[in-house]
Scaffold this active site. Structure first.
Site, PDB file in Angstrom:
ATOM      1  N   LYS A 148       0.819  -1.216   0.000  1.00  0.00           N
ATOM      2  CA  LYS A 148       0.000   0.000   0.000  1.00  0.00           C
ATOM      3  C   LYS A 148       0.853   1.267   0.000  1.00  0.00           C
ATOM      4  O   LYS A 148       0.458   2.268  -0.599  1.00  0.00           O
ATOM      5  CB  LYS A 148      -0.969   0.011   1.194  1.00  0.00           C
ATOM      6  CG  LYS A 148      -2.103  -0.993   1.021  1.00  0.00           C
ATOM      7  CD  LYS A 148      -3.267  -0.715   1.946  1.00  0.00           C
ATOM      8  CE  LYS A 148      -4.436  -1.613   1.604  1.00  0.00           C
ATOM      9  NZ  LYS A 148      -5.593  -1.418   2.467  1.00  0.00           N
TER      10      LYS A 148
ATOM     11  N   LYS B 103      -4.904  -9.449  -5.562  1.00  0.00           N
ATOM     12  CA  LYS B 103      -6.191  -9.784  -4.943  1.00  0.00           C
ATOM     13  C   LYS B 103      -7.249  -8.734  -5.299  1.00  0.00           C
ATOM     14  O   LYS B 103      -6.920  -7.581  -5.574  1.00  0.00           O
ATOM     15  CB  LYS B 103      -6.047  -9.939  -3.428  1.00  0.00           C
ATOM     16  CG  LYS B 103      -6.073  -8.657  -2.646  1.00  0.00           C
ATOM     17  CD  LYS B 103      -6.280  -8.944  -1.167  1.00  0.00           C
ATOM     18  CE  LYS B 103      -6.578  -7.662  -0.408  1.00  0.00           C
ATOM     19  NZ  LYS B 103      -7.962  -7.208  -0.558  1.00  0.00           N
TER      20      LYS B 103
ATOM     21  N   LYS C  89     -11.080  -3.323  -2.456  1.00  0.00           N
ATOM     22  CA  LYS C  89     -11.905  -2.107  -2.512  1.00  0.00           C
ATOM     23  C   LYS C  89     -11.102  -0.957  -3.080  1.00  0.00           C
ATOM     24  O   LYS C  89     -11.623  -0.099  -3.772  1.00  0.00           O
ATOM     25  CB  LYS C  89     -12.347  -1.703  -1.106  1.00  0.00           C
ATOM     26  CG  LYS C  89     -13.313  -2.626  -0.463  1.00  0.00           C
ATOM     27  CD  LYS C  89     -13.813  -1.970   0.821  1.00  0.00           C
ATOM     28  CE  LYS C  89     -13.918  -2.980   1.925  1.00  0.00           C
ATOM     29  NZ  LYS C  89     -12.719  -3.034   2.773  1.00  0.00           N
TER      30      LYS C  89
HETATM   31  P1  ATP Z   1      -8.710  -2.292   1.038  1.00  0.00           P
HETATM   32  O1  ATP Z   1      -8.330  -2.436  -0.413  1.00  0.00           O
HETATM   33  O2  ATP Z   1      -9.199  -0.921   1.413  1.00  0.00           O
HETATM   34  O3  ATP Z   1      -7.652  -2.835   1.980  1.00  0.00           O
HETATM   35  P2  ATP Z   1     -10.056  -4.806   1.102  1.00  0.00           P
HETATM   36  O4  ATP Z   1     -10.838  -5.151  -0.092  1.00  0.00           O
HETATM   37  O5  ATP Z   1      -8.705  -5.428   1.234  1.00  0.00           O
HETATM   38  O6  ATP Z   1      -9.991  -3.226   1.224  1.00  0.00           O
HETATM   39  P3  ATP Z   1     -10.529  -5.095   3.921  1.00  0.00           P
HETATM   40  O7  ATP Z   1     -11.544  -4.265   4.607  1.00  0.00           O
HETATM   41  O8  ATP Z   1      -9.086  -4.697   4.044  1.00  0.00           O
HETATM   42  O9  ATP Z   1     -10.934  -5.188   2.369  1.00  0.00           O
HETATM   43  O10 ATP Z   1     -10.671  -6.595   4.409  1.00  0.00           O
HETATM   44  C1  ATP Z   1     -11.878  -7.103   5.020  1.00  0.00           C
HETATM   45  C2  ATP Z   1     -11.864  -8.613   5.037  1.00  0.00           C
HETATM   46  O11 ATP Z   1     -12.017  -9.110   3.696  1.00  0.00           O
HETATM   47  C3  ATP Z   1     -10.560  -9.223   5.560  1.00  0.00           C
HETATM   48  O12 ATP Z   1     -10.889 -10.392   6.314  1.00  0.00           O
HETATM   49  C4  ATP Z   1      -9.824  -9.623   4.320  1.00  0.00           C
HETATM   50  O13 ATP Z   1      -8.929 -10.693   4.520  1.00  0.00           O
HETATM   51  C5  ATP Z   1     -10.985 -10.028   3.409  1.00  0.00           C
HETATM   52  N1  ATP Z   1     -10.624  -9.878   2.009  1.00  0.00           N
HETATM   53  C6  ATP Z   1     -10.279  -8.713   1.393  1.00  0.00           C
HETATM   54  N2  ATP Z   1     -10.023  -8.938   0.095  1.00  0.00           N
HETATM   55  C7  ATP Z   1     -10.203 -10.272  -0.111  1.00  0.00           C
HETATM   56  C8  ATP Z   1     -10.093 -11.113  -1.252  1.00  0.00           C
HETATM   57  N3  ATP Z   1      -9.731 -10.610  -2.427  1.00  0.00           N
HETATM   58  N4  ATP Z   1     -10.370 -12.432  -1.111  1.00  0.00           N
HETATM   59  C9  ATP Z   1     -10.732 -12.950   0.092  1.00  0.00           C
HETATM   60  N5  ATP Z   1     -10.863 -12.203   1.206  1.00  0.00           N
HETATM   61  C10 ATP Z   1     -10.598 -10.882   1.116  1.00  0.00           C
HETATM   62 MG    MG Z   2      -7.431  -4.818   2.807  1.00  0.00          MG
END
Ligand code: ATP
Ligand code: MG
Length: 344
Positions: A123, A206, A209
């Site tokens: 990040k 991955k 968001k």
């Molecule tokens: P950001 O990009 O802002 O970090 P994010 O999509 O990674 O957002 P988080 O809020 O950081 O989402 O993570 C929330 C939950 O979703 C965590 O348990 C994380 O491991 C899970 N998660 C996030 N992205 C994935 C993915 N691509 N596949 C499976 N689990 C995910």
């Molecule tokens: Mg995340």
């Protein structure tokens, strides 16, 4: 009140997990996290789920959008099956004990530990000098989120495994430095067919968001046409689907779509491939779209309905925060006592 705080190694099972209101909820959040939060709620173990808004602001968030995303995330939890009467559902900044314990953990965690975190490296990227101090300290706040409840189990996606290891390191060092057995050594729970849902544009990244490309992910609020279009355009390779899981070796995009199907259908990759092995993606993608729409449409519909009355959502969050504080407050007080803070 502190007498009620557990200080021995036999901790009562308690589940904690959080999601950032940092943008639109996506399929990875649903399959890797939320869907499994619901399964855990149904086991009867105490479950504590949090909108982690203080993590979200480690990168810039527009205040109005943050407010909206926090409420929409709460609606998402409920629409996905989290019952605020069964689980404790709340917003992180409404429970100040998280930040208070995080400061103690900032003083326990070592710089070297934090510098090794891959999420920090990903990040902050090449511009680390310009990243916020909060982004660097993120894992210490995450350890506090978990340990302020003495949580024993944390369901997360694969990407959070390293942060969970750091949480265990912080608990171990705290217990050792102060000669206590106060914080549990929490177990990560990373299970299911979709613990790492990949971007639809790049099978090595991955789904996130924070990915600037909307086409990289399926949002929980996408309509049926958008879901179908994104799946149709998802990057794949020219081969057909194999009949066994070994055939997905070295084919990250193909593996991703099969994993998603298996997780949505609550079945295994092998069972999916038994059915669709030999098909081309042009045949498989419409089948996957249909299943995704069938599973996600009721959730997004319910989210939209709940968002019509945000005062009801705010009430749920207020109540959740009160319940959360009833657990967190005596654990913080005991921590302050252990550390030697006067007046604790
Ligand atoms: P950001 O990009 O802002 O970090 P994010 O999509 O990674 O957002 P988080 O809020 O950081 O989402 O993570 C929330 C939950 O979703 C965590 O348990 C994380 O491991 C899970 N998660 C996030 N992205 C994935 C993915 N691509 N596949 C499976 N689990 C995910
Ligand atoms: Mg995340």
């Amino acid at each position: 009140m502190t007498e009620a705080v557990q200080t021995s190694s036999s901790f009562t099972p308690r589940v904690f997990s959080g999601i950032q209101p940092s943008g639109d909820l996506h399929l990875g959040n649903y399959l890797g996290a939320m869907k499994r939060f619901v399964d855990m709620q149904e086991t009867g173990i105490e479950t504590v789920y949090c909108m982690v808004d203080m993590h979200a602001i480690t990168v810039w968030q527009d205040p109005e959008k943050l407010r909206h995303a926090t409420r929409e995330l709460c609606a998402g939890f409920i629409a996905a099956g989290i019952d605020p009467a069964k689980s404790i559902l709340f917003n992180q900044s409404q429970v100040p004990e998280h930040a208070q314990l995080a400061w103690i953990f900032n003083c326990v965690a070592r710089m070297g530990w934090m510098q090794r975190m891959t999420q920090w490296k990903d990040k902050a990227g090449k511009n680390a000098q310009n990243a916020s101090l909060g982004l660097f300290a993120y894992p210490a706040l995450m350890a506090a989120d978990i340990l302020i409840y003495h949580a024993t189990h944390v369901p997360v996606g694969e990407d959070q495994k390293q942060h969970l290891e750091l949480t265990r390191d912080i608990a171990t060092k705290f217990n050792h430095d102060y000669g206590v057995d106060f914080f549990p050594i929490t177990e990560p729970v990373i299970e299911g067919a979709a613990t790492r849902v990949m971007s639809f544009r790049d099978g090595s990244k991955k789904m996130s968001k924070s990915d600037p490309s909307d086409a990289s992910r399926i949002n929980m609020t996408d309509d049926a046409d958008t879901i179908a279009k994104k799946i149709r355009k998802a990057k794949t390779d020219p081969e057909g689907l194999p009949s066994e899981a070994e055939g997905l070796e070295g084919r990250p995009e193909a593996r991703n779509l099969v994993n998603i199907y298996a997780a949505l259908a609550d079945t295994s990759v092998d069972a999916v491939l038994k059915d669709v092995g030999g098909k081309q993606f042009s045949e498989f993608k419409p089948i996957l779209s249909e299943l995704a729409v069938e599973k996600l449409a009721p959730i997004s519909g319910e989210m939209a309905r709940l968002m019509q009355d945000t005062s009801e959502i705010d009430k749920i969050l207020d109540h959740g925060a009160e319940r959360a504080r009833a657990i967190a407050s005596p654990i913080l007080k005991k921590t302050y006592e252990i550390v030697g803070m006067v007046g604790a």
